[in-house]
Design a protein around this motif. Structure first.
Motif, PDB file in Angstrom:
ATOM      1  N   GLN A 314       0.828  -1.206   0.000  1.00  0.00           N
ATOM      2  CA  GLN A 314       0.000   0.000   0.000  1.00  0.00           C
ATOM      3  C   GLN A 314       0.863   1.258   0.000  1.00  0.00           C
ATOM      4  OE1 GLN A 314      -0.065   1.898   3.034  1.00  0.00           O
ATOM      5  NE2 GLN A 314      -1.453   3.481   2.320  1.00  0.00           N
ATOM      6  N   ALA A 315       1.989   1.220   0.742  1.00  0.00           N
ATOM      7  CA  ALA A 315       2.873   2.382   0.817  1.00  0.00           C
ATOM      8  C   ALA A 315       3.442   2.733  -0.553  1.00  0.00           C
ATOM      9  CB  ALA A 315       4.002   2.114   1.809  1.00  0.00           C
ATOM     10  N   VAL A 316       3.695   1.723  -1.372  1.00  0.00           N
ATOM     11  CA  VAL A 316       4.209   1.971  -2.726  1.00  0.00           C
ATOM     12  C   VAL A 316       3.145   2.667  -3.573  1.00  0.00           C
ATOM     13  CG1 VAL A 316       5.175   0.923  -4.808  1.00  0.00           C
ATOM     14  CG2 VAL A 316       5.702  -0.059  -2.565  1.00  0.00           C
ATOM     15  N   LEU A 317       1.910   2.164  -3.547  1.00  0.00           N
ATOM     16  CA  LEU A 317       0.828   2.782  -4.316  1.00  0.00           C
ATOM     17  C   LEU A 317       0.518   4.189  -3.816  1.00  0.00           C
ATOM     18  CD1 LEU A 317       0.483  -0.056  -5.523  1.00  0.00           C
ATOM     19  CD2 LEU A 317      -1.983   0.281  -5.376  1.00  0.00           C
ATOM     20  N   PHE A 318       0.546   4.357  -2.506  1.00  0.00           N
ATOM     21  CA  PHE A 318       0.287   5.686  -1.943  1.00  0.00           C
ATOM     22  C   PHE A 318       1.358   6.668  -2.388  1.00  0.00           C
ATOM     23  CE2 PHE A 318       0.915   8.964   1.241  1.00  0.00           C
ATOM     24  CZ  PHE A 318      -0.368   9.453   1.419  1.00  0.00           C
ATOM     25  N   CYS A 319       2.617   6.242  -2.330  1.00  0.00           N
ATOM     26  CA  CYS A 319       3.723   7.111  -2.745  1.00  0.00           C
ATOM     27  C   CYS A 319       3.574   7.514  -4.202  1.00  0.00           C
ATOM     28  CB  CYS A 319       5.049   6.390  -2.510  1.00  0.00           C
ATOM     29  SG  CYS A 319       6.498   7.301  -3.076  1.00  0.00           S
ATOM     30  N   ALA A 320       3.241   6.549  -5.052  1.00  0.00           N
ATOM     31  CA  ALA A 320       3.084   6.834  -6.479  1.00  0.00           C
ATOM     32  C   ALA A 320       1.941   7.804  -6.722  1.00  0.00           C
ATOM     33  CB  ALA A 320       2.843   5.530  -7.238  1.00  0.00           C
ATOM     34  N   ASP A 321       0.807   7.576  -6.063  1.00  0.00           N
ATOM     35  CA  ASP A 321      -0.347   8.447  -6.244  1.00  0.00           C
ATOM     36  C   ASP A 321      -0.070   9.845  -5.706  1.00  0.00           C
ATOM     37  OD1 ASP A 321      -3.224   8.273  -7.172  1.00  0.00           O
ATOM     38  OD2 ASP A 321      -3.531   9.135  -5.181  1.00  0.00           O
TER      39      ASP A 321
END
Length: 349
Positions: A314-321
């Motif tokens: 989730q942290a990866v997707l949040f960072c990207a978004d």
């Protein structure tokens, strides 16, 4: 000495750890709203407070470089003409251990990325542009009170609020390049009878009541040590304890569980993740608002998809978004500046 020149100019004051970019990208991790105490002090160099000391970090190929600044004593504070801290004489093994723990470098991130990519084609598309995004391991007190400040707020304002909090309630550490650094306040510093009033004067608004109220609740209950001991408790139990504190809902509790209490399965669901779940993954959860039921369904969906370290994915997707949102905002600002210049006759001719 400029910070960006430090590793080559003064190697005796710097140490390094082996750490390839696939395992850690400082620029992504330290700017992705996990911690609000780091700033890019020069291109590629990040300075912040960790373990009640001030550090500067930077990466060079497969190495993570760092230096630690010494704490001032009372005479140094009074007599120092400029504002340039001295490097601390810190045991190398101890310093290495602090960084390894903070960045959780014992967790092999590349292997996790491969697992998530195999399970999730959408993650695979994001991963190639956002490698090295890992979850920090914060002090539980700092993490809890930082994320109480995040409700209905944005990153720049949260960062400024926490800076004011540390200046007003935290112990002064040192001054570096014109900037004074303070430790995060102790629990006892936030339980004073005037704490709420002081926080309101600092611009905390309704959050002042939650910060001072949670500080008192912890001090009178499980204590700072008991909060840290939730690291060994089951995820559901730790989450329940946190949600009983003033100003702590499901999202804040999950942020604290993930970022400081070793609950890698915790999936904080904010508006970013809610929209990602609905628009990209087709999760039919919630109507026009993120209800408690929808929150739970989204977290469970990602836990089934990504496995026991779903919070890390989730942290990866949040960072990207987040990064894409910031780029869009920057483009809008540039377009607005251009139109503003044109309207005043200052644009290109």
């Amino acid at each position: 000495m400029k910070l960006r020149d430090a590793p080559s100019a003064c190697p005796s004051l710097w140490r390094c750890l082996p750490c390839p970019p696939a395992e850690l990208r400082l620029d992504l991790v330290l700017s992705s709203a996990q911690s609000f105490r780091w700033w890019e002090s020069s291109p590629g160099a990040w300075t912040g407070v960790l373990g009640e000391r001030v550090w500067t970090l930077r990466q060079d190929r497969d190495r993570l470089w760092y230096t630690v600044y010494g704490e001032e004593d009372e005479h140094e504070e009074e007599e120092r003409d400029g504002c340039s801290a001295k490097a601390a004489k810190l045991d190398g093994a101890e310093a290495d251990g602090i960084l390894r723990d903070y960045f959780q470098l014992d967790v092999g991130l590349s292997a996790l990325y491969r697992t998530w990519e195999a399970a999730d084609p959408l993650f695979c598309k994001v991963a190639k542009d956002f490698p090295g995004v890992r979850v920090l391991r914060l002090d539980p007190i700092e993490c809890l009170f930082s994320f109480i400040c995040t409700s209905n707020n944005h990153i720049s304002r949260i960062t400024a609020m926490i800076e004011r909090l540390c200046q007003a309630f935290g112990r002064r550490l040192c001054c570096l390049n014109g900037r004074t650094f303070h430790a995060f306040p102790s629990l006892s510093a936030l339980t004073g009878t005037d704490a709420e009033d002081r926080l309101r004067a600092l611009g905390f608004g309704y959050r002042a009541k939650f910060v001072s109220g949670s500080a008192r609740a912890i001090a009178e209950g499980l204590g700072a040590e008991g909060l840290s001991q939730l690291r060994t408790a089951p995820y559901a139990e730790a989450r329940k304890v946190l949600c009983a504190l003033p100003g702590v809902g499901a999202k804040v509790a999950d942020c604290v569980c993930l970022l400081s209490l070793d609950k890698a399965e915790a999936v904080p669901v904010d508006t970013h993740i809610w929209h990602i779940a609905r628009q990209r993954y087709g999760v039919a959860a919630g109507g026009k608002s993120l209800t408690p039921r929808a929150y739970q369904e989204i977290g469970d969906f990602f836990r089934r998809l990504w496995g026991p370290r779903a919070g890390w994915a989730q942290a990866v997707l949040f960072c990207a978004d987040l990064r894409k949102s910031q780029q869009r905002a920057s483009s809008r600002d540039q377009a607005w500046d251009s139109r503003s210049q044109d309207s005043h006759g200052n644009g290109p001719r």
